[in-house]
Design an enzyme around this catalytic site. Structure first.
Site, PDB file in Angstrom:
ATOM      1  N   GLU A  13      -3.097  -2.952  -0.048  1.00 36.52           N
ATOM      2  CA  GLU A  13      -1.841  -2.721  -0.754  1.00 36.52           C
ATOM      3  C   GLU A  13      -2.234  -2.092  -2.082  1.00 36.52           C
ATOM      4  O   GLU A  13      -2.696  -2.758  -2.989  1.00 36.52           O
ATOM      5  CB  GLU A  13      -1.083  -4.048  -0.955  1.00 36.52           C
ATOM      6  CG  GLU A  13       0.317  -3.873  -1.514  1.00 36.52           C
ATOM      7  CD  GLU A  13       0.411  -4.142  -2.995  1.00 36.52           C
ATOM      8  OE1 GLU A  13       1.238  -3.502  -3.657  1.00 36.52           O
ATOM      9  OE2 GLU A  13      -0.348  -4.996  -3.501  1.00 36.52           O
ATOM     10  N   ASP A  48      -4.006  -7.924  -1.025  1.00 35.70           N
ATOM     11  CA  ASP A  48      -2.954  -7.734  -2.020  1.00 35.70           C
ATOM     12  C   ASP A  48      -3.519  -7.194  -3.332  1.00 35.70           C
ATOM     13  O   ASP A  48      -4.639  -7.515  -3.726  1.00 35.70           O
ATOM     14  CB  ASP A  48      -2.256  -9.079  -2.271  1.00 35.70           C
ATOM     15  CG  ASP A  48      -1.106  -8.960  -3.244  1.00 35.70           C
ATOM     16  OD1 ASP A  48      -0.130  -8.276  -2.914  1.00 35.70           O
ATOM     17  OD2 ASP A  48      -1.196  -9.538  -4.342  1.00 35.70           O
TER      18      ASP A  48
END
Length: 624
Positions: free
Chosen positions: A354, A303
């Site tokens: 991401e 992330d």
């Protein structure tokens, strides 16, 4: 790993199974009891408190060694009891701290670690693991169903399903919907459900809300036995600033940067890991490997990679690096090291970033200056495509480049095409609600959109609820709107998604060459006036599918495209069929090409293109 070696490798950032040294461990050999170790180099004193000490009645005094690790051995603890560390920070403040290496914590809001004996699971997923190693994933279908474990479905009393229950409920659904993988928002311990798991405190601890670690192991095993891969989100960039977790553990910057502004993530109210510190690198890479090895997961989605790559990513003040630029050199080096270590040990595990910028090569090899990830989320594609599908079709001819621009760069990186949780919250509306028009046209647009996603080069991801066209935005503290399925259009949307997912898996032309133009041939990307896009996807053996998308609510009769192969063509998918919620009772008949010049093609195919529909064709019989 021997004690001295564990300490040494920890200090140089090369201990990648740090949980076997730090934390609490049952003593091997003839002695009974547990040893506790915690890294707090600048603490003035550290004690263990817990059920076995009467908490504050008789705490266990720990002794610090030369690398700043405190240790104590005791025969008092018993399995299932809770404990914490009582840390006297530098400066004299005394705080209760959770064990950073706990594998299981008490229920929120408590942060006591649970003493657990290590039990090695006898895994029964050897067939899957062998196939994963043999076939890899680059040239395989990857179609991910993204799930927030505690809001997919709730029990009658409002409590979320544990993974023991999800094993019985979610896995059959994944099979029915024909997904290849399931991806979970973070499953590591976090103090507040409102963060969806992105503000972590326990990097080795399985979140208590979801059941026990053993139940998740059994869930992964059952997924593998049903040919479904399991991915988890992981957050190595920042962590919760709660005082009983990692934050300023010994009273000084321990896990976070020394510099106050670099340490604080002002946008998210979190703290940033010091990614250049050896001990932090050991901690984080050990966490990643722990989830891969202990739970047999098939991929990690990292992330907020931008937060680790750019010094000016946050809203607070920042200083240039030693080269005068905005790159976080320590973060860059850490991500390369993470991917190198994971790939050396587990080449069959997907590493997904991401990341939303184009300034850094994400999936290029480390030797060539890239970060070495397997895939990058294609955020640019997602933003362009959703903007286009939300637009009134009257104006689409003027913004047709939103549909076609990605063909200019779709092989610059290895991509995942995401319609994720981030797109259906905070007033952005659900996927179905984004679509233009009345309810009928919204579903037509959604079928068209999902077909385009499956046909476009790149792996796929769709967030839960989007598969049946949920109208309301996702709410993290409530289950999906399963009641929608009482509506026939939602039922048909769900059936269409299942059919389309199966269609994707069954046609290697849609997934075998996802990384080069040899798998993609543009027929016509310039038909702005009619808002029609057409292209071909090729497999390695020359099989191909002709993909035609009508982005206007106007049926195109006698629509003609050029084709490279003469033959009799069969329509294999029409998104406007009645069973999917459309109005067509029968699809286009098998159609023979004509010898006719069309652009650079010598053959043409003429058929009826459904309004707001996608039509996909294959050669049934080639003709000379």
């Amino acid at each position: 790993m021997k004690h001295d070696e564990a300490m040494y490798t920890f200090g140089i950032g090369e201990n990648f199974h740090l949980q076997n040294y730090l934390g609490s461990h049952e003593i091997d050999g003839s002695e009974e009891g547990y040893v506790f170790r915690v890294w707090a180099p600048h603490a003035e004193n550290v004690q263990v408190i817990g059920d076995f000490t009467g908490w504050f009645d008789e705490p266990l005094d720990m002794v610090k060694n030369h690398i700043g690790v405190w240790e104590v051995t005791s025969d008092l603890p018993e399995e299932g009891q809770l404990y914490k560390f009582l840390v006297k920070r530098k400066g004299g403040q005394v705080v209760e701290k959770m064990d950073p290496f706990a594998t299981y914590l008490e229920p929120r809001p408590g942060t006591g670690a649970v003493i657990r004996k290590k039990v090695d699971k006898k895994w029964k997923d050897g067939l899957w693991m062998g196939r994963r190693k043999r076939l890899g994933f680059q040239k395989r279908p990857v179609n991910i169903y993204e799930v927030h474990a505690s809001s997919w479905k709730l029990k009658e009393d409002g409590q979320p399903y544990t993974f023991k229950e999800l094993k019985e409920e979610l896995i059959p659904y994944l099979v029915e919907m024909k997904y290849t993988h399931v991806e979970f928002l973070p499953l590591m311990a976090h103090p507040l459900g409102m963060s969806w798991g992105y503000q972590l405190m326990g990097y080795f601890a399985f979140e208590h809300t979801y059941g026990t670690p053993e139940e998740f192991q059994d869930f992964v095993e059952a997924c593998h036995q049903n040919n479904i891969g399991v991915l988890v989100d992981w957050v190595p960039g920042h962590f919760t600033q709660n005082d009983d977790a990692l934050a300023y553990f010994d009273g000084t910057p321990t896990f976070e940067y020394q510099d106050h502004d670099r340490a604080h993530n002002y946008r998210w109210g979190a703290l940033n890991f010091d990614l250049g510190k050896n001990q932090v690198q050991s901690f984080l890479i050990s966490s990643a490997l722990y989830w891969i090895e202990n739970y047999h997961i098939d991929g990690i989605r990292v992330d907020a990679v931008s937060n680790m790559l750019y010094l000016d990513y946050d809203e607070g003040p920042w200083l240039p690096n030693r080269e005068g630029g905005n790159r976080n050199l320590e973060g860059y080096g850490f991500l390369q090291k993470l991917n190198r270590v994971v790939k050396e040990r587990h080449p069959g595990v997907m590493m997904i970033a991401e990341e939303s910028t184009a300034a850094t090569p994400i999936t290029q090899p480390i030797e060539e200056g890239g970060l070495g990830f397997d895939f990058k989320w294609n955020m640019g594609w997602m933003n362009d495509i959703l903007k286009f599908y939300e637009e009134d079709p009257v104006y689409r001819q003027y913004d047709f480049n939103l549909m076609t621009f990605s063909f200019m760069y779709c092989f610059n990186e290895h991509y995942v095409l995401p319609f994720s949780h981030d797109e259906v919250v905070h007033g952005k509306k659900s996927m179905m609600h984004k679509m233009w028009g009345d309810r009928y046209n919204q579903f037509a647009g959604l079928r068209n959109l999902y077909t385009y996603q499956l046909c476009h080069p790149g792996k796929k991801l769709l967030f839960m609820g989007s598969e049946f066209g949920q109208f309301l935005e996702w709410k993290y503290d409530y289950q999906l709107e399963w009641v929608n399925l009482e509506d026939k259009l939602n039922q048909q949307m769900q059936e269409f998604t299942s059919f389309a997912n199966g269609f994707y898996k069954d046609h290697r032309a849609l997934w075998q060459i996802d990384d080069s133009y040899s798998g993609l041939e543009i027929i016509d990307a310039d038909n702005r006036a009619e808002s029609v896009l057409s292209f071909i996807r090729w497999s390695e053996k020359g099989e191909f599918l002709v993909c035609v998308f009508n982005l206007a609510p106007v049926e195109r009769r006698n629509f003609t495209i050029g084709l490279p192969v003469a033959g009799i063509y069969q329509e294999v998918l029409n998104t406007e069929m009645e069973e999917f919620g459309g109005v067509w009772k029968e699809g286009n008949p098998n159609t023979k090409t004509k010898k006719s010049k069309w652009k650079d093609y010598e053959n043409t195919l003429t058929f009826t293109l459904p309004a707001l529909g996608a039509s996909i064709w294959r050669v049934k019989r080639r003709l000379k």
